[in-house]
Write a protein that holds these residues in place. Structure first.
Motif, PDB file in Angstrom:
ATOM      1  N   ASP A  24      15.023 -16.391   9.550  1.00 26.43           N
ATOM      2  CA  ASP A  24      13.914 -16.818   9.157  1.00 26.43           C
ATOM      3  C   ASP A  24      13.070 -16.139   9.126  1.00 26.43           C
ATOM      4  OD1 ASP A  24      15.432 -18.604   7.154  1.00 26.43           O
ATOM      5  OD2 ASP A  24      15.361 -19.941   8.185  1.00 26.43           O
ATOM      6  N   ALA A  25      13.031 -16.081  10.569  1.00 34.16           N
ATOM      7  CA  ALA A  25      11.946 -15.029  10.714  1.00 34.16           C
ATOM      8  C   ALA A  25      10.811 -13.395  10.432  1.00 34.16           C
ATOM      9  CB  ALA A  25      11.266 -15.443  12.351  1.00 34.16           C
ATOM     10  N   ALA A  26      12.396 -12.850  10.344  1.00 32.98           N
ATOM     11  CA  ALA A  26      12.904 -11.481   9.859  1.00 32.98           C
ATOM     12  C   ALA A  26      12.448 -11.261   8.322  1.00 32.98           C
ATOM     13  CB  ALA A  26      13.626 -10.980  10.340  1.00 32.98           C
ATOM     14  N   ARG A  27      13.065 -12.162   7.597  1.00 33.11           N
ATOM     15  CA  ARG A  27      12.660 -12.402   5.894  1.00 33.11           C
ATOM     16  C   ARG A  27      11.263 -13.466   5.894  1.00 33.11           C
ATOM     17  NH1 ARG A  27      15.617 -16.395   5.186  1.00 33.11           N
ATOM     18  NH2 ARG A  27      17.861 -14.855   4.634  1.00 33.11           N
ATOM     19  N   GLY A  28      10.555 -13.837   6.945  1.00 27.64           N
ATOM     20  CA  GLY A  28       8.896 -13.464   6.437  1.00 27.64           C
ATOM     21  C   GLY A  28       8.009 -12.029   7.163  1.00 27.64           C
ATOM     22  N   LEU A  29       9.028 -11.662   8.135  1.00 33.45           N
ATOM     23  CA  LEU A  29       7.560 -10.658   7.740  1.00 33.45           C
ATOM     24  C   LEU A  29       8.365  -9.647   7.207  1.00 33.45           C
ATOM     25  CD1 LEU A  29       8.868  -9.990  11.761  1.00 33.45           C
ATOM     26  CD2 LEU A  29       6.652 -10.848  11.000  1.00 33.45           C
ATOM     27  N   ALA A  30       9.303  -9.317   6.819  1.00 32.29           N
ATOM     28  CA  ALA A  30       9.594  -8.703   4.979  1.00 32.29           C
ATOM     29  C   ALA A  30       8.704  -8.994   4.289  1.00 32.29           C
ATOM     30  CB  ALA A  30      11.480  -8.907   4.903  1.00 32.29           C
ATOM     31  N   LEU A  31       8.543  -9.828   4.010  1.00 38.10           N
ATOM     32  CA  LEU A  31       7.840 -10.811   2.697  1.00 38.10           C
ATOM     33  C   LEU A  31       6.322 -10.268   3.024  1.00 38.10           C
ATOM     34  CD1 LEU A  31       6.906 -12.169   0.160  1.00 38.10           C
ATOM     35  CD2 LEU A  31       6.984 -14.117   1.591  1.00 38.10           C
ATOM     36  N   LEU A  32       5.839 -10.460   4.052  1.00 40.24           N
ATOM     37  CA  LEU A  32       4.384 -10.256   4.918  1.00 40.24           C
ATOM     38  C   LEU A  32       4.209  -8.680   4.354  1.00 40.24           C
ATOM     39  CD1 LEU A  32       3.609 -11.400   7.908  1.00 40.24           C
ATOM     40  CD2 LEU A  32       3.158 -12.657   5.279  1.00 40.24           C
ATOM     41  N   ALA A  33       5.483  -7.909   4.391  1.00 40.89           N
ATOM     42  CA  ALA A  33       4.987  -6.690   5.050  1.00 40.89           C
ATOM     43  C   ALA A  33       5.449  -5.764   3.546  1.00 40.89           C
ATOM     44  CB  ALA A  33       5.921  -5.807   5.566  1.00 40.89           C
ATOM     45  N   MET A  34       6.268  -6.589   2.499  1.00 37.95           N
ATOM     46  CA  MET A  34       6.463  -6.092   1.034  1.00 37.95           C
ATOM     47  C   MET A  34       4.727  -6.584   0.420  1.00 37.95           C
ATOM     48  SD  MET A  34       9.615  -7.970  -0.177  1.00 37.95           S
ATOM     49  CE  MET A  34       9.723  -7.151  -1.115  1.00 37.95           C
ATOM     50  N   MET A  35       4.270  -7.295   0.652  1.00 34.74           N
ATOM     51  CA  MET A  35       2.424  -7.830   0.188  1.00 34.74           C
ATOM     52  C   MET A  35       1.123  -6.734   0.581  1.00 34.74           C
ATOM     53  SD  MET A  35       2.703 -12.001   0.986  1.00 34.74           S
ATOM     54  CE  MET A  35       1.343 -12.184   1.275  1.00 34.74           C
ATOM     55  N   ALA A  36       1.805  -6.636   2.061  1.00 31.79           N
ATOM     56  CA  ALA A  36       1.238  -5.607   2.472  1.00 31.79           C
ATOM     57  C   ALA A  36       1.326  -4.528   1.222  1.00 31.79           C
ATOM     58  CB  ALA A  36       1.431  -4.984   3.538  1.00 31.79           C
ATOM     59  N   THR A  37       2.111  -4.222   1.321  1.00 35.43           N
ATOM     60  CA  THR A  37       2.385  -1.895  -0.010  1.00 35.43           C
ATOM     61  C   THR A  37       2.237  -3.042  -1.737  1.00 35.43           C
ATOM     62  OG1 THR A  37       4.503  -2.635  -1.029  1.00 35.43           O
ATOM     63  CG2 THR A  37       4.989  -1.722   1.433  1.00 35.43           C
ATOM     64  N   HIS A  38       2.046  -4.071  -1.922  1.00 34.25           N
ATOM     65  CA  HIS A  38       1.302  -4.436  -2.902  1.00 34.25           C
ATOM     66  C   HIS A  38       0.222  -4.706  -2.675  1.00 34.25           C
ATOM     67  CE1 HIS A  38       5.814  -7.120  -3.944  1.00 34.25           C
ATOM     68  NE2 HIS A  38       5.573  -5.733  -3.984  1.00 34.25           N
ATOM     69  N   VAL A  39      -0.501  -5.484  -1.887  1.00 40.12           N
ATOM     70  CA  VAL A  39      -2.206  -5.291  -2.055  1.00 40.12           C
ATOM     71  C   VAL A  39      -3.054  -4.310  -1.330  1.00 40.12           C
ATOM     72  CG1 VAL A  39      -4.101  -6.984  -1.634  1.00 40.12           C
ATOM     73  CG2 VAL A  39      -1.804  -8.234  -1.808  1.00 40.12           C
ATOM     74  N   LEU A  40      -2.888  -3.779  -0.417  1.00 38.48           N
ATOM     75  CA  LEU A  40      -2.809  -2.010   0.490  1.00 38.48           C
ATOM     76  C   LEU A  40      -2.267  -0.861  -0.163  1.00 38.48           C
ATOM     77  CD1 LEU A  40      -2.881  -4.019   3.584  1.00 38.48           C
ATOM     78  CD2 LEU A  40      -5.085  -4.748   1.431  1.00 38.48           C
ATOM     79  N   ALA A  41      -3.794  -0.199   0.054  1.00 38.74           N
ATOM     80  CA  ALA A  41      -3.020   0.812  -0.026  1.00 38.74           C
ATOM     81  C   ALA A  41      -1.863   1.780  -0.008  1.00 38.74           C
ATOM     82  CB  ALA A  41      -4.435   1.863  -0.629  1.00 38.74           C
ATOM     83  N   THR A  42      -1.356   2.488  -0.506  1.00 40.59           N
ATOM     84  CA  THR A  42      -0.527   3.325   0.288  1.00 40.59           C
ATOM     85  C   THR A  42      -0.487   4.816   0.256  1.00 40.59           C
ATOM     86  OG1 THR A  42       1.265   2.999  -1.858  1.00 40.59           O
ATOM     87  CG2 THR A  42       1.893   1.451   0.099  1.00 40.59           C
ATOM     88  N   PHE A  43      -1.115   4.738  -0.280  1.00 40.73           N
ATOM     89  CA  PHE A  43      -1.629   6.090  -0.269  1.00 40.73           C
ATOM     90  C   PHE A  43      -3.632   6.508  -0.955  1.00 40.73           C
ATOM     91  CE2 PHE A  43       2.242   7.325  -3.260  1.00 40.73           C
ATOM     92  CZ  PHE A  43       3.133   8.180  -2.504  1.00 40.73           C
ATOM     93  N   GLY A  44      -3.696   7.821  -0.377  1.00 37.89           N
ATOM     94  CA  GLY A  44      -5.460   7.424  -0.416  1.00 37.89           C
ATOM     95  C   GLY A  44      -5.849   8.592  -1.523  1.00 37.89           C
ATOM     96  N   SER A  45      -7.560   7.483  -1.518  1.00 36.39           N
ATOM     97  CA  SER A  45      -7.672   7.626  -2.745  1.00 36.39           C
ATOM     98  C   SER A  45      -7.863  10.282  -3.149  1.00 36.39           C
ATOM     99  CB  SER A  45      -8.872   7.845  -3.101  1.00 36.39           C
ATOM    100  OG  SER A  45     -10.382   8.059  -2.010  1.00 36.39           O
ATOM    101  N   ASP A  46      -7.210  10.376  -1.874  1.00 38.96           N
ATOM    102  CA  ASP A  46      -7.496  11.785  -2.245  1.00 38.96           C
ATOM    103  C   ASP A  46      -6.719  12.882  -3.490  1.00 38.96           C
ATOM    104  OD1 ASP A  46      -6.484  11.377  -0.132  1.00 38.96           O
ATOM    105  OD2 ASP A  46      -5.588  13.233   0.093  1.00 38.96           O
TER     106      ASP A  46
END
Length: 417
Positions: A26-48
């Motif tokens: 369950d903890a690994a699944r929670g970490l997976a969700l938090l990491a997926m959220m990071a790719t949804h909300v935060l930039a994965t590429f720079g703006s250059d």
């Protein structure tokens, strides 16, 4: 029972099972969700212009969603006999339960598909993955590992051959958006997107659930198994990424693919590091040699599966460490992991509500992510302490129980002698 025996029993419950479930999973699944959220909300590429990858993209892109899928397979194994898969009528009952659960997950995913949001939602693909692995839930760990290896070798080649044919149809069998209820009216395009041309191609992603099923069939409560998972997963991930770099950089793969693209808007060097999902991977067999996130190649599947297995091993070990220290180190994360469907749905709804709107004064995208993650950690820890299921988890559990229920046979009246 003596006081020492009660302590030992308590440790066993805390360290290896929470409500008949392994807390580390369950903890690994929670970490997976938090990491997926990071790719949804935060930039994965720079703006250059070169789209320089950010550390979020380098760390989580492709790996977070793969961990989520592998854990789906682990969950299926744990609910269908663990080391000894159920057989006979019990197996068929389990398959019915899984199928009804998939229907609920798919329905939630189709509802999310109607939202305006800049997130490639996974739930409809997730539901079809459940349905596709139903024939394999009765297999043992060794057979599953052999099947997973074969699938990783064959599925990317088959996808490479079939994808251009689907995309050349008129209209192309690709949605270009999250699947919603209206797409049921065009089943060929919907299934083409789900299985081959979409963001999470089910044809290749079945391999993740096969790996997860194999992991779930192992003796996860034994001390040596988490160490084995951590070591084997790390070695596999490193070797797959190393081989991909050799093929791209030393054997000329990247130069061949750059000549194939010829579009400065797609800087291949950055895409190879973060995300190949938006690139038409056809016309050169060198596409099959990459290990890039979301490329769906053999090396990508091997690398991301290896990372997932290593994370699962690490979480199980942290659970054991917490047992030794008599501390529930994973409580907030396993709380999130036990209600990922509800929290993932809430996250997508929040991002849809914010879509296209300017951030409030004083807020940043980092703040939006931290606020959601912190609230989930608090809610997850509270729900775990109360031993509650999330609201959508109650629905999927009820569907699963309904599918597993076997009709009682009516007794025939006794015949007079």
């Amino acid at each position: 029972m003596t006081a020492r025996g009660m302590t030992t029993a308590s440790r066993t419950v805390t360290g290896t099972s929470v409500g008949a479930r392994l807390g580390g999973i369950d903890a690994a699944r929670g970490l997976a969700l938090l990491a997926m959220m990071a790719t949804h909300v935060l930039a994965t590429f720079g703006s250059d212009a070169q789209l320089t990858p950010t550390w979020i993209g380098l760390a989580f892109s492709g790996r977070a969603s793969a961990l989520f899928a592998v854990l789906a397979g682990v969950g299926l194994a744990l609910s269908t006999g663990k080391q000894q898969p159920v057989q006979g009528p019990e197996l068929w009952a389990a398959r019915r339960g899984i199928a009804l659960r998939a229907v609920v997950v798919g329905a939630v995913g189709l509802c999310l598909g109607g939202l305006e949001v800049n997130i490639a939602t996974i739930l409809v693909h997730y539901a079809f993955l459940f349905l596709c692995v139903l024939p394999f839930v009765g297999l043992g760990a060794k057979r599953l590992l052999v099947l997973a290896a074969a699938w990783m070798a064959a599925a990317p080649v088959l996808a490479y051959l079939l994808r251009p044919w689907l995309l050349s149809a008129a209209p192309p069998l690709k949605l270009g958006h999250n699947p919603g209820w209206e797409d049921l009216a065009a089943p060929a395009r919907l299934f083409g997107d789900l299985f081959l041309t979409g963001y999470y191609p089910v044809l290749q992603w079945i391999a993740y659930l096969l790996v997860g099923l194999a992991v779930g069939r192992m003796a996860l409560s034994k001390t040596a198994v988490p160490f084995l998972l951590l070591a084997a997963g790390t070695v596999t991930a490193v070797l797959a990424k190393w081989l991909g770099l050799v093929l791209m950089e030393d054997w000329g793969g990247r130069r061949a693919l750059e000549a194939r693209i010829g579009d400065p808007a797609y800087p291949l060097d950055s895409l190879l590091q973060v995300n190949l999902a938006g690139v038409d991977q056809s016309g050169s067999v060198w596409w099959l040699a990459t290990s890039s996130p979301h490329s769906g190649t053999t090396l990508d599947l091997l690398h991301t599966s290896g990372v997932a297995v290593a994370v699962i091993g690490a979480c199980l070990l942290l659970g054991r460490l917490g047992t030794w220290l008599e501390l529930d180190l994973l409580l907030p994360f396993r709380g999130i992991g036990a209600m990922t469907l509800s929290l993932y749905t809430a996250h997508v709804c929040v991002m849809a509500a914010l879509h296209g709107l300017p951030l409030a004064p004083g807020w940043t995208v980092e703040g939006v992510y931290v606020a959601q993650a912190a609230l989930m950690l608090v809610l997850g820890g509270f729900f775990a302490r109360q031993k509650w299921r999330g609201p959508l988890e109650w629905v999927t559990h009820a569907a699963n129980q309904l599918g597993r229920r076997r009709p009682s046979r009516a007794r025939r009246p006794a015949r007079a002698g």
